[in-house]
Every structure is written in C-alpha cells, then in structure tokens.
Write a protein that holds these residues in place. Structure first.
Motif, PDB file in Angstrom:
ATOM      1  N   ILE A 146     123.608  82.165 -24.069  1.00 27.49           N
ATOM      2  CA  ILE A 146     123.177  82.008 -25.466  1.00 27.49           C
ATOM      3  C   ILE A 146     124.392  81.920 -26.386  1.00 27.49           C
ATOM      4  O   ILE A 146     124.455  81.063 -27.265  1.00 27.49           O
ATOM      5  CB  ILE A 146     122.246  83.168 -25.887  1.00 27.49           C
ATOM      6  CG1 ILE A 146     120.921  83.067 -25.122  1.00 27.49           C
ATOM      7  CG2 ILE A 146     121.997  83.161 -27.391  1.00 27.49           C
ATOM      8  CD1 ILE A 146     120.033  84.284 -25.255  1.00 27.49           C
ATOM      9  N   TYR A 147     125.379  82.784 -26.161  1.00 27.36           N
ATOM     10  CA  TYR A 147     126.595  82.753 -26.978  1.00 27.36           C
ATOM     11  C   TYR A 147     127.281  81.396 -26.878  1.00 27.36           C
ATOM     12  O   TYR A 147     127.686  80.812 -27.879  1.00 27.36           O
ATOM     13  CB  TYR A 147     127.539  83.869 -26.546  1.00 27.36           C
ATOM     14  CG  TYR A 147     128.907  83.770 -27.173  1.00 27.36           C
ATOM     15  CD1 TYR A 147     129.100  84.108 -28.504  1.00 27.36           C
ATOM     16  CD2 TYR A 147     130.002  83.301 -26.442  1.00 27.36           C
ATOM     17  CE1 TYR A 147     130.345  83.997 -29.097  1.00 27.36           C
ATOM     18  CE2 TYR A 147     131.247  83.195 -27.021  1.00 27.36           C
ATOM     19  CZ  TYR A 147     131.415  83.540 -28.347  1.00 27.36           C
ATOM     20  OH  TYR A 147     132.640  83.427 -28.927  1.00 27.36           O
ATOM     21  N   ARG A 148     127.402  80.882 -25.663  1.00 23.58           N
ATOM     22  CA  ARG A 148     128.076  79.592 -25.466  1.00 23.58           C
ATOM     23  C   ARG A 148     127.317  78.442 -26.109  1.00 23.58           C
ATOM     24  O   ARG A 148     127.920  77.496 -26.601  1.00 23.58           O
ATOM     25  CB  ARG A 148     128.253  79.315 -23.978  1.00 23.58           C
ATOM     26  CG  ARG A 148     129.324  80.162 -23.340  1.00 23.58           C
ATOM     27  CD  ARG A 148     129.444  79.851 -21.864  1.00 23.58           C
ATOM     28  NE  ARG A 148     130.511  80.643 -21.256  1.00 23.58           N
ATOM     29  CZ  ARG A 148     130.540  80.990 -19.989  1.00 23.58           C
ATOM     30  NH1 ARG A 148     129.569  80.614 -19.162  1.00 23.58           N
ATOM     31  NH2 ARG A 148     131.537  81.704 -19.511  1.00 23.58           N
ATOM     32  N   SER A 149     125.982  78.509 -26.083  1.00 22.40           N
ATOM     33  CA  SER A 149     125.213  77.375 -26.585  1.00 22.40           C
ATOM     34  C   SER A 149     124.946  77.432 -28.090  1.00 22.40           C
ATOM     35  O   SER A 149     124.932  76.392 -28.734  1.00 22.40           O
ATOM     36  CB  SER A 149     123.894  77.242 -25.827  1.00 22.40           C
ATOM     37  OG  SER A 149     123.096  78.375 -26.018  1.00 22.40           O
ATOM     38  N   VAL A 189     112.143  66.996 -30.294  1.00 23.01           N
ATOM     39  CA  VAL A 189     111.224  65.998 -29.745  1.00 23.01           C
ATOM     40  C   VAL A 189     111.433  64.619 -30.374  1.00 23.01           C
ATOM     41  O   VAL A 189     111.498  63.616 -29.666  1.00 23.01           O
ATOM     42  CB  VAL A 189     109.758  66.452 -29.927  1.00 23.01           C
ATOM     43  CG1 VAL A 189     108.782  65.370 -29.498  1.00 23.01           C
ATOM     44  CG2 VAL A 189     109.503  67.729 -29.141  1.00 23.01           C
ATOM     45  N   ASP A 190     111.542  64.559 -31.693  1.00 26.82           N
ATOM     46  CA  ASP A 190     111.593  63.277 -32.387  1.00 26.82           C
ATOM     47  C   ASP A 190     113.005  62.777 -32.675  1.00 26.82           C
ATOM     48  O   ASP A 190     113.230  61.577 -32.715  1.00 26.82           O
ATOM     49  CB  ASP A 190     110.821  63.365 -33.711  1.00 26.82           C
ATOM     50  CG  ASP A 190     109.348  63.705 -33.501  1.00 26.82           C
ATOM     51  OD1 ASP A 190     108.818  63.422 -32.404  1.00 26.82           O
ATOM     52  OD2 ASP A 190     108.730  64.272 -34.424  1.00 26.82           O
ATOM     53  N   THR A 245     119.505  68.639 -29.087  1.00 31.87           N
ATOM     54  CA  THR A 245     119.356  69.513 -27.931  1.00 31.87           C
ATOM     55  C   THR A 245     118.707  70.822 -28.362  1.00 31.87           C
ATOM     56  O   THR A 245     118.751  71.194 -29.543  1.00 31.87           O
ATOM     57  CB  THR A 245     120.710  69.837 -27.266  1.00 31.87           C
ATOM     58  OG1 THR A 245     121.486  70.614 -28.178  1.00 31.87           O
ATOM     59  CG2 THR A 245     121.453  68.569 -26.861  1.00 31.87           C
ATOM     60  N   LYS A 246     118.107  71.528 -27.408  1.00 31.09           N
ATOM     61  CA  LYS A 246     117.483  72.818 -27.721  1.00 31.09           C
ATOM     62  C   LYS A 246     118.488  73.791 -28.323  1.00 31.09           C
ATOM     63  O   LYS A 246     118.205  74.399 -29.360  1.00 31.09           O
ATOM     64  CB  LYS A 246     116.832  73.411 -26.474  1.00 31.09           C
ATOM     65  CG  LYS A 246     115.608  72.682 -26.018  1.00 31.09           C
ATOM     66  CD  LYS A 246     115.070  73.313 -24.741  1.00 31.09           C
ATOM     67  CE  LYS A 246     114.172  72.360 -24.007  1.00 31.09           C
ATOM     68  NZ  LYS A 246     113.806  72.834 -22.687  1.00 31.09           N
ATOM     69  N   PRO A 247     119.670  73.958 -27.711  1.00 32.36           N
ATOM     70  CA  PRO A 247     120.642  74.892 -28.312  1.00 32.36           C
ATOM     71  C   PRO A 247     121.068  74.499 -29.730  1.00 32.36           C
ATOM     72  O   PRO A 247     121.232  75.355 -30.586  1.00 32.36           O
ATOM     73  CB  PRO A 247     121.829  74.848 -27.354  1.00 32.36           C
ATOM     74  CG  PRO A 247     121.242  74.423 -26.041  1.00 32.36           C
ATOM     75  CD  PRO A 247     120.124  73.488 -26.402  1.00 32.36           C
ATOM     76  N   GLU A 248     121.223  73.197 -29.982  1.00 34.17           N
ATOM     77  CA  GLU A 248     121.593  72.748 -31.329  1.00 34.17           C
ATOM     78  C   GLU A 248     120.498  73.101 -32.338  1.00 34.17           C
ATOM     79  O   GLU A 248     120.788  73.585 -33.435  1.00 34.17           O
ATOM     80  CB  GLU A 248     121.824  71.232 -31.347  1.00 34.17           C
ATOM     81  CG  GLU A 248     123.082  70.784 -30.655  1.00 34.17           C
ATOM     82  CD  GLU A 248     123.170  69.268 -30.511  1.00 34.17           C
ATOM     83  OE1 GLU A 248     124.293  68.784 -30.314  1.00 34.17           O
ATOM     84  OE2 GLU A 248     122.135  68.567 -30.585  1.00 34.17           O
TER      85      GLU A 248
END
Length: 91
Positions: A11-14, A43-44, A48-51
């Motif tokens: 989590i810290y890295r991302s 989605v649209d 990325t999820k982490p971003e």
C-alpha cells in the motif's frame, strides 16, 4: 504478521504514506459521489486502482474492489448507501 507487513508495504509503495496513515483509523464512510468518481476514474478513464485510491484518499483496497465489482455489475446506483437495521413494520 509478515503478511500484514507485506500488505502495508504494498500500500505504501502504490499510494503513499498519506493513505497508509488512514488505515486503522475509525472506519471511514465515503460519500456516494467520491465512490462513483473513484470507480469511474478506473473503469472509464483508465486510471490504475492505486492511482485512484491515492487521488480520492481511499485507504481500503478491499472496499475499493467491492465498489468496482458492484459498479460493473449494477451501475452507479449500487454504490448508494444501504439503509441500516430492520425495515419498518418488521417483527
């Protein structure tokens, strides 16, 4: 114990220290608008999820994954808060 530390490190890295610091605090309730905006960013818009988690201050990867699944299956209305407790008239 090692698995927990690995999770924190990932989590810290991302998403950085700010989101990691939110973990363990009282359960955060995110507004409907924040959920929809974060999910749509992934989605649209191809984020990325982490971003998206970093941009919208979301600390829980599991919650975010649930939102994504609900959005993909049932659209944005699936992200609205659900009423708590028993329905009126239930015995």
């Amino acid at each position: 114990m090692q698995e927990t530390v690995r999770k924190w490190l990932d989590i810290y890295r991302s998403v950085g220290i700010e989101v990691l610091a939110l973990m363990g605090a009282k359960k955060t309730i995110y507004p409907f608008e924040t959920k929809v905006a974060a999910v749509r960013a992934v989605v649209d818009e191809g984020m990325t999820k982490p971003e998206a988690m970093a941009r919208f201050g979301i600390a829980s990867t599991s919650s975010f994954k649930k939102w994504l699944k609900a959005y993909r299956e049932d659209g944005p209305e699936a992200l609205r808060p659900k009423p708590k407790g028993r329905p009126k008239g239930a015995k």
